[in-house]
Design a protein around this motif. Sequence first.
Motif, PDB file in Angstrom:
ATOM      1  N   GLY A 254       0.808  -1.212   0.000  1.00  0.00           N
ATOM      2  CA  GLY A 254       0.000   0.000   0.000  1.00  0.00           C
ATOM      3  C   GLY A 254       0.840   1.260   0.000  1.00  0.00           C
ATOM      4  N   HIS A 255       2.076   1.151   0.519  1.00  0.00           N
ATOM      5  CA  HIS A 255       2.914   2.350   0.644  1.00  0.00           C
ATOM      6  C   HIS A 255       4.099   2.337  -0.314  1.00  0.00           C
ATOM      7  CE1 HIS A 255       0.441   3.796   3.880  1.00  0.00           C
ATOM      8  NE2 HIS A 255       0.424   2.547   4.331  1.00  0.00           N
ATOM      9  N   ILE A 256       3.990   1.610  -1.419  1.00  0.00           N
ATOM     10  CA  ILE A 256       4.974   1.818  -2.473  1.00  0.00           C
ATOM     11  C   ILE A 256       4.431   2.942  -3.359  1.00  0.00           C
ATOM     12  CG2 ILE A 256       5.814  -0.582  -2.455  1.00  0.00           C
ATOM     13  CD1 ILE A 256       4.374  -0.882  -5.176  1.00  0.00           C
ATOM     14  N   PRO A 264      -0.830  13.172  -1.158  1.00  0.00           N
ATOM     15  CA  PRO A 264      -0.148  12.935   0.116  1.00  0.00           C
ATOM     16  C   PRO A 264      -0.811  11.783   0.881  1.00  0.00           C
ATOM     17  CG  PRO A 264      -1.514  14.903   0.245  1.00  0.00           C
ATOM     18  CD  PRO A 264      -1.574  14.444  -1.186  1.00  0.00           C
ATOM     19  N   CYS A 265       0.022  10.922   1.464  1.00  0.00           N
ATOM     20  CA  CYS A 265      -0.493   9.769   2.229  1.00  0.00           C
ATOM     21  C   CYS A 265      -0.184  10.007   3.701  1.00  0.00           C
ATOM     22  CB  CYS A 265       0.195   8.505   1.724  1.00  0.00           C
ATOM     23  SG  CYS A 265      -0.203   7.024   2.671  1.00  0.00           S
ATOM     24  N   ALA A 266      -0.974   9.396   4.592  1.00  0.00           N
ATOM     25  CA  ALA A 266      -0.770   9.564   6.036  1.00  0.00           C
ATOM     26  C   ALA A 266       0.608   9.079   6.474  1.00  0.00           C
ATOM     27  CB  ALA A 266      -1.849   8.818   6.796  1.00  0.00           C
ATOM     28  N   CYS A 267       1.268   8.253   5.656  1.00  0.00           N
ATOM     29  CA  CYS A 267       2.584   7.726   6.035  1.00  0.00           C
ATOM     30  C   CYS A 267       3.679   8.766   5.843  1.00  0.00           C
ATOM     31  CB  CYS A 267       2.907   6.464   5.243  1.00  0.00           C
ATOM     32  SG  CYS A 267       3.388   6.762   3.531  1.00  0.00           S
ATOM     33  N   GLY A 268       3.364   9.862   5.163  1.00  0.00           N
ATOM     34  CA  GLY A 268       4.377  10.896   4.947  1.00  0.00           C
ATOM     35  C   GLY A 268       4.873  10.931   3.508  1.00  0.00           C
ATOM     36  N   GLY A 271       1.934   9.894  -3.224  1.00  0.00           N
ATOM     37  CA  GLY A 271       1.710   9.002  -4.361  1.00  0.00           C
ATOM     38  C   GLY A 271       1.736   7.523  -4.030  1.00  0.00           C
ATOM     39  N   CYS A 272       1.364   7.155  -2.768  1.00  0.00           N
ATOM     40  CA  CYS A 272       1.312   5.732  -2.395  1.00  0.00           C
ATOM     41  C   CYS A 272       0.170   5.023  -3.147  1.00  0.00           C
ATOM     42  CB  CYS A 272       1.068   5.583  -0.902  1.00  0.00           C
ATOM     43  SG  CYS A 272       2.490   6.011   0.102  1.00  0.00           S
ATOM     44  N   LEU A 273       0.400   3.763  -3.489  1.00  0.00           N
ATOM     45  CA  LEU A 273      -0.602   2.956  -4.197  1.00  0.00           C
ATOM     46  C   LEU A 273      -1.962   2.989  -3.487  1.00  0.00           C
ATOM     47  CD1 LEU A 273      -1.306   0.853  -6.428  1.00  0.00           C
ATOM     48  CD2 LEU A 273      -0.473  -0.920  -4.864  1.00  0.00           C
TER      49      LEU A 273
HETATM   50 ZN   LIG Z   1       1.754   5.780   2.284  1.00  0.00          ZN
END
Ligand SMILES: [Zn+2]
Length: 404
Positions: A254-256, A264-268, A271-273
């Motif tokens: 999910g975070h590649i 923006p993704c919550a992981c920082g 463009g995360c999948l």
């Molecule tokens: Zn992410």
Amino acid sequence: MMTETAMGKRQTSIIGGNAGRNRSHNRRVVLDFVRANEPAGRAEIARSCGLSVQAVSNIIESLEREGLLLAAGHRVGARGKPALQYRFDPDGAFSVGVELRPDIAICALINLSGEMIFSEQTDLADASLSCAIEAVDKVVNRAIRASGRAQKNWLGTGIVMPGPFGMSELSFAGGTALPGWEHVNIRRAFSEALGCEVIVENDATAAAISERVSGVARGLDSFCFIYFGTGLGLGVISGGHVQGGVMGNAGEIGHIITASEGLPCACGNHGCLEMYASRTSALHFLEKNGVEVGSGDDLSQLLAQNSEALLNWLDSAAEHLSRAIGMVENLFDPEAVILGGAMPDTIIEALIARLNLPRGSVANRKDRAIDRVLQGSSGRFTAAMGGAAMIVHQTITPSITVFN
Ligand SMILES: [Zn+2]
């Protein structure tokens, strides 16, 4: 070698030759042989398993007592005394799998053949460990009662959950992982609460195992499973072995990043999948386009109505998934990549139909016997069944790897 992680003891795939030939190993060898060659007599079992007839007799006696083997009459040979035959009893024991998500618990009870005897989905009041333990305890006991099974035949419970396990920068990626569980030995917590053997596995790996045992991956020894759960996960089976990584976190697909400078993704990251191709991303996308959606089933209704917003999401999701699948193929060289999990079948089908897989992939070759991408077959109970199947395999498969 074993390492202690948040998932509890995690076993590696090293099998210790003769050192492993203890009583419980021999038990599994006998069970596995009878299952594959039933009916079978003591002498035949002893010969084929490299054990003494006395050792086989002792093992059979205890397996019969536990209800895992049944006497199945005599076979008259060409000479000598007719030999008593034994059969494997798939209903002699059972296991339970529970998939935990932040808002629901999905439970499946299976027999030793992997047949689903009972299934139920139940809501969780919140995503705390105490709430999950209480809910799992209730649903597991309900499952045992409803299926008319005896507690003494309960082999254990496979707890299946989204990663990541342990503390990392991804632990706070919001909404999809289980918050506040980072420092807990989850296996021990559930084992003490339920009073049974517990295995903890991530949802994508459990789903991959379920497809291998009774789904589209039957007969495949190397494949990858992209799991649509709360977020997105990847289960990797290579040469019959689960690829777990040091903390059980291999496969956080999910975070590649599939879009540089993307959302923006919550992981920082950007463009995360997961921002494009997960169930959550579909709901956000539809909401932004003025379409209210409640459950996953609503997505298939929207598809049936040719909702423009949904079709746009599908096009974009398929584009990002295609990139991710190309990466997965080049990283793991699988026989196929399977898509499945908590998405309606029609949505997965529509995604697969829209894939535009990269040409530059080791999987792009002329002699393929199966498609590069397959649709999973076990639906929303896939991961829970995989958790239950892991317990069964631990009991009846002689090696400590999942398959072989
Ligand atoms: Zn992410």
